[in-house]
Write an enzyme that holds these catalytic residues in place. Structure first.
Site, short mmCIF file in Angstrom:
data_model
loop_
_atom_site.label_atom_id
_atom_site.label_comp_id
_atom_site.label_asym_id
_atom_site.label_seq_id
_atom_site.Cartn_x
_atom_site.Cartn_y
_atom_site.Cartn_z
N SER A 270 -25.93 -52.30 -130.33
CA SER A 270 -24.91 -51.52 -129.62
C SER A 270 -25.53 -50.15 -129.33
CB SER A 270 -23.65 -51.38 -130.47
OG SER A 270 -23.15 -52.64 -130.82
N LYS B 200 -19.38 -52.57 -124.37
CA LYS B 200 -19.35 -52.78 -125.83
C LYS B 200 -18.78 -51.55 -126.53
CE LYS B 200 -20.07 -53.76 -130.04
NZ LYS B 200 -19.28 -54.74 -130.77
N LYS C 110 -20.57 -44.55 -134.72
CA LYS C 110 -21.58 -44.44 -133.65
C LYS C 110 -21.02 -44.98 -132.34
CE LYS C 110 -23.91 -47.91 -133.11
NZ LYS C 110 -24.68 -49.15 -133.04
P1 NAD Z 1 -27.56 -53.78 -140.26
O1 NAD Z 1 -27.69 -52.39 -140.75
O2 NAD Z 1 -27.04 -54.84 -141.16
O3 NAD Z 1 -28.97 -54.29 -139.69
C1 NAD Z 1 -29.88 -53.49 -139.02
C2 NAD Z 1 -31.27 -53.90 -139.50
O4 NAD Z 1 -32.25 -53.17 -138.78
C3 NAD Z 1 -31.49 -53.60 -140.99
O5 NAD Z 1 -31.86 -54.80 -141.67
C4 NAD Z 1 -32.61 -52.57 -140.99
O6 NAD Z 1 -33.49 -52.70 -142.09
C5 NAD Z 1 -33.29 -52.90 -139.68
N1 NAD Z 1 -34.09 -51.79 -139.16
C6 NAD Z 1 -33.75 -50.47 -139.06
N2 NAD Z 1 -34.74 -49.79 -138.47
C7 NAD Z 1 -35.71 -50.68 -138.19
C8 NAD Z 1 -36.97 -50.57 -137.57
N3 NAD Z 1 -37.45 -49.40 -137.13
N4 NAD Z 1 -37.72 -51.69 -137.45
C9 NAD Z 1 -37.28 -52.88 -137.91
N5 NAD Z 1 -36.07 -53.04 -138.49
C10 NAD Z 1 -35.31 -51.96 -138.63
O7 NAD Z 1 -26.69 -53.67 -138.93
P2 NAD Z 1 -25.90 -54.86 -138.18
O8 NAD Z 1 -24.51 -54.87 -138.69
O9 NAD Z 1 -26.75 -56.07 -138.17
O10 NAD Z 1 -25.85 -54.22 -136.71
C11 NAD Z 1 -26.95 -54.26 -135.83
C12 NAD Z 1 -26.46 -53.80 -134.46
O11 NAD Z 1 -25.42 -54.67 -134.02
C13 NAD Z 1 -25.87 -52.38 -134.47
O12 NAD Z 1 -26.21 -51.74 -133.27
C14 NAD Z 1 -24.36 -52.64 -134.59
O13 NAD Z 1 -23.61 -51.57 -134.05
C15 NAD Z 1 -24.23 -53.90 -133.78
N6 NAD Z 1 -23.09 -54.80 -134.12
C16 NAD Z 1 -22.75 -55.05 -135.43
C17 NAD Z 1 -21.70 -55.93 -135.69
C18 NAD Z 1 -21.26 -56.29 -137.09
O14 NAD Z 1 -20.16 -56.87 -137.24
N7 NAD Z 1 -22.04 -56.00 -138.12
C19 NAD Z 1 -21.01 -56.54 -134.63
C20 NAD Z 1 -21.42 -56.27 -133.33
C21 NAD Z 1 -22.46 -55.40 -133.08
#
Ligand code: NAD
Length: 320
Positions: A125, A199, A268
């Site tokens: 997102s 989104k 965010k």
């Molecule tokens: P999360 O924090 O669980 O996962 C993010 C991952 O990215 C982590 O495992 C972290 O270690 C990794 N990461 C961070 N920096 C990195 C880098 N430089 N290189 C490699 N890996 C790196 O977050 P999430 O809940 O999986 O969300 C991911 C995205 O999806 C976000 O943008 C969030 O807003 C969006 N999103 C989340 C949900 C939800 O329900 N969790 C739903 C829709 C959208």
């Protein structure tokens, strides 16, 4: 059970009928031959990458966090020890990262040595204006960027029933459609950045609904009403939302607060939506109020708090 808010109900009602939709976890017509680099194997990226492995793609996954890499190794995917290994030989690279800062840092990293002609799908997102600028920057390197953020949360990431909102040129979206089909139902929203815009706007609605649902239920409780009875009334009435149908019954009432969507990620998204409204000169006084309240909650709660824990901040701290 979806965790993040979704737009599926709107799609079913037909109000999004002008947009093109495709797929629903459909089986591929032939065994996929592409190698996919997948960066960000967290709450969402982990199960999404696992689905691509199950669909037959050669998936090279990378995450900074060791537990995320280990979990992905258990799915049969190839774990890359660093960024370079995830993108090497990949024709498509999926990004599922926390925010635009990290997305930009990743694609500008020397290790992001993607092949000329590759397509990057930013499913995080991210911020729509920054996505547009990044697409132009990558185009200079002969790399295409499309955006395909998702809604539906961790449970629908597992089942391949995400709502996917895509932005990009039709030919570029055609190219990645077989991959997105494994993850959910994609709706083409417009030019690159459009998926990220809608989104954020969806999550502005979601964050505002959740906050006001908490306020309503806490007021009802103090009056002596039963929360479950209130929810059943709301769900048969015009106060219904993803918060009354899903978040309250599944994560707040049982006290588990384990939706898998972090409170800071929600903040965010709300900030992206209000910035977008400001940039285009749209009125958003309620959006700013929502952003301020979520920011106060984020300051008061643990960094790892689930977004459904906003109710606990309201209970304890909001009136101070
Ligand atoms: P999360 O924090 O669980 O996962 C993010 C991952 O990215 C982590 O495992 C972290 O270690 C990794 N990461 C961070 N920096 C990195 C880098 N430089 N290189 C490699 N890996 C790196 O977050 P999430 O809940 O999986 O969300 C991911 C995205 O999806 C976000 O943008 C969030 O807003 C969006 N999103 C989340 C949900 C939800 O329900 N969790 C739903 C829709 C959208």
């Amino acid at each position: 059970m979806s965790t993040d808010d979704d737009v599926t109900a709107t799609q079913r009602s037909g109000t999004g009928s002008v947009a093109r939709r495709e797929g629903l976890g459909a089986e591929p017509t032939a065994e996929p031959t592409e190698t996919v680099g997948f960066i960000g194997l967290g709450n969402m990226g982990g199960p999404m990458a696992a689905r691509l492995v199950r669909a037959g793609y050669r998936v090279q996954g990378f995450d900074l966090a060791e537990p995320a890499r280990q979990a992905f190794a258990g799915t049969g995917g190839t774990v890359a020890p660093e960024l370079t290994g995830a993108v090497r030989g990949a024709s498509v690279i999926v990004l599922m990262l926390p925010n635009s800062d990290i997305v930009e840092a990743t694609v500008r990293d020397a290790g992001f040595a993607v092949e000329h002609g590759a397509t990057v799908i930013d499913m995080s997102s991210s911020e729509p204006m920054r996505t547009r600028a990044l697409a132009a920057e990558l185009a200079q390197r002969g790399v295409t960027l499309v955006d395909a953020p998702v809604s539906g949360g961790v449970s629908r990431a597992r089942t391949g029933e995400l709502t996917v909102m895509t932005g990009g040129e039709p030919a570029d979206l055609d190219r990645v459609a077989p991959i997105l089909t494994q993850l959910g139902t994609a709706t083409r929203v417009g030019a690159v950045g459009s998926g990220h815009a809608v989104k954020a706007l969806n999550n502005l609605l979601s964050a505002t609904h959740l906050l006001v649902t908490c306020e309503a239920i806490l007021a009802g409780e103090r009056f002596g009403l039963d929360p479950e009875t209130m929810l059943s009334i709301f769900n048969g009435s015009s106060g219904r939302s993803g918060s009354t149908e899903n978040k309250w019954p599944n994560f707040i009432l049982p006290g588990t607060y384990d939706s898998g969507f972090g409170l800071r990620l929600m903040l965010k998204d709300v900030r992206i939506a209000t910035a977008l409204a400001d940039q285009v000169g749209a009125p958003d006084p309620l959006g700013h109020a929502t952003a301020e309240l979520w920011a106060r909650a984020a300051e008061a709660l643990e960094a790892t708090a689930d977004h459904t824990e906003i109710v606990n901040w309201l209970r304890k701290d909001a009136s101070r």
